[in-house]
Scaffold this motif. Structure first.
Motif, PDB file in Angstrom:
ATOM      1  N   SER A 150      18.042  71.060  28.775  1.00 14.56           N
ATOM      2  CA  SER A 150      16.880  71.538  28.023  1.00 14.56           C
ATOM      3  C   SER A 150      17.136  71.513  26.518  1.00 14.56           C
ATOM      4  CB  SER A 150      16.501  72.941  28.473  1.00 14.56           C
ATOM      5  OG  SER A 150      17.558  73.842  28.224  1.00 14.56           O
ATOM      6  N   THR A 151      18.397  71.400  26.114  1.00  9.01           N
ATOM      7  CA  THR A 151      18.761  71.333  24.694  1.00  9.01           C
ATOM      8  C   THR A 151      18.472  69.966  24.092  1.00  9.01           C
ATOM      9  OG1 THR A 151      21.008  70.676  25.288  1.00  9.01           O
ATOM     10  CG2 THR A 151      20.606  73.034  24.977  1.00  9.01           C
ATOM     11  N   GLY A 152      18.104  68.988  24.943  1.00  5.66           N
ATOM     12  CA  GLY A 152      17.868  67.634  24.465  1.00  5.66           C
ATOM     13  C   GLY A 152      19.080  66.736  24.634  1.00  5.66           C
ATOM     14  N   TYR A 153      20.213  67.314  24.955  1.00  2.00           N
ATOM     15  CA  TYR A 153      21.433  66.539  25.172  1.00  2.00           C
ATOM     16  C   TYR A 153      21.499  66.092  26.628  1.00  2.00           C
ATOM     17  CZ  TYR A 153      23.075  68.302  20.678  1.00  2.00           C
ATOM     18  OH  TYR A 153      23.205  68.584  19.349  1.00  2.00           O
ATOM     19  N   THR A 154      22.269  65.049  26.865  1.00  2.00           N
ATOM     20  CA  THR A 154      22.530  64.611  28.231  1.00  2.00           C
ATOM     21  C   THR A 154      24.021  64.704  28.489  1.00  2.00           C
ATOM     22  OG1 THR A 154      22.731  62.300  27.576  1.00  2.00           O
ATOM     23  CG2 THR A 154      20.560  63.029  28.312  1.00  2.00           C
ATOM     24  N   PHE A 208      35.038  69.997  31.985  1.00  2.00           N
ATOM     25  CA  PHE A 208      33.648  69.571  31.880  1.00  2.00           C
ATOM     26  C   PHE A 208      32.969  70.481  30.871  1.00  2.00           C
ATOM     27  CE2 PHE A 208      29.168  69.587  33.210  1.00  2.00           C
ATOM     28  CZ  PHE A 208      28.915  68.231  33.232  1.00  2.00           C
ATOM     29  N   ALA A 209      32.147  69.908  30.000  1.00  2.00           N
ATOM     30  CA  ALA A 209      31.480  70.701  28.972  1.00  2.00           C
ATOM     31  C   ALA A 209      30.027  70.265  28.834  1.00  2.00           C
ATOM     32  CB  ALA A 209      32.194  70.550  27.634  1.00  2.00           C
ATOM     33  N   ILE A 210      29.188  71.216  28.410  1.00  2.16           N
ATOM     34  CA  ILE A 210      27.801  70.910  28.082  1.00  2.16           C
ATOM     35  C   ILE A 210      27.576  71.260  26.622  1.00  2.16           C
ATOM     36  CG2 ILE A 210      26.932  71.149  30.430  1.00  2.16           C
ATOM     37  CD1 ILE A 210      25.906  73.952  29.675  1.00  2.16           C
ATOM     38  N   GLU A 211      26.509  70.705  26.052  1.00  2.00           N
ATOM     39  CA  GLU A 211      26.276  70.879  24.626  1.00  2.00           C
ATOM     40  C   GLU A 211      24.884  71.423  24.360  1.00  2.00           C
ATOM     41  OE1 GLU A 211      26.931  68.253  20.574  1.00  2.00           O
ATOM     42  OE2 GLU A 211      27.190  67.332  22.526  1.00  2.00           O
ATOM     43  N   VAL A 267      16.464  73.330  34.166  1.00  2.00           N
ATOM     44  CA  VAL A 267      15.010  73.418  34.274  1.00  2.00           C
ATOM     45  C   VAL A 267      14.581  72.815  35.609  1.00  2.00           C
ATOM     46  CG1 VAL A 267      12.820  72.655  33.273  1.00  2.00           C
ATOM     47  CG2 VAL A 267      14.685  73.395  31.783  1.00  2.00           C
ATOM     48  N   THR A 268      15.176  71.681  35.952  1.00  2.00           N
ATOM     49  CA  THR A 268      14.918  71.017  37.234  1.00  2.00           C
ATOM     50  C   THR A 268      16.242  70.840  37.952  1.00  2.00           C
ATOM     51  OG1 THR A 268      13.074  69.807  36.233  1.00  2.00           O
ATOM     52  CG2 THR A 268      13.939  68.964  38.319  1.00  2.00           C
TER      53      THR A 268
END
Length: 100
Positions: free
Chosen positions: A21-25, A53-56, A87-88
């Motif tokens: 949802s932040t716009g990052y993939t 593993f990281a998310i941004e 979100v999904t």
């Protein structure tokens, strides 16, 4: 929360791209191995074995997968002690029951 019982490791069979949802993939890589380390109301928490593993978002956060069945619900952020929902939700192409 601790696990109610033993949960097998799983291996992701093919790359799993995730749009946040932040716009990052971010992509959960094929052949990555995951081990159950706890539980949340949303599902079982899995940390990566032999990798990070990281998310941004505004910052980069180490992230564990939160899975119910074979569906990725979101991420547990161990550094913050928070849950971040997708979100999904996404189906994960996994091979379950991998021996440790």
């Amino acid at each position: 929360m601790p696990l109610a019982g033993e949960a097998p490791d799983f291996v992701v069979q093919s790359d799993l791209p995730i749009s946040l949802s932040t716009g990052y993939t971010r992509t959960v890589p094929a052949k990555s191995r995951w081990r159950a380390v706890g539980a949340l109301p949303q599902g079982t928490v899995y940390r990566p074995v032999d990798s990070v593993f990281a998310i941004e978002g505004r910052q980069i956060h180490e992230a564990y997968l939160v899975v119910r069945g074979a569906t990725l619900q979101g991420f547990y952020l161990p550094g913050e002690g928070n849950y971040s929902a997708l979100v999904t939700t996404l189906q994960i192409p996994i091979h379950q029951g991998v021996q440790r």
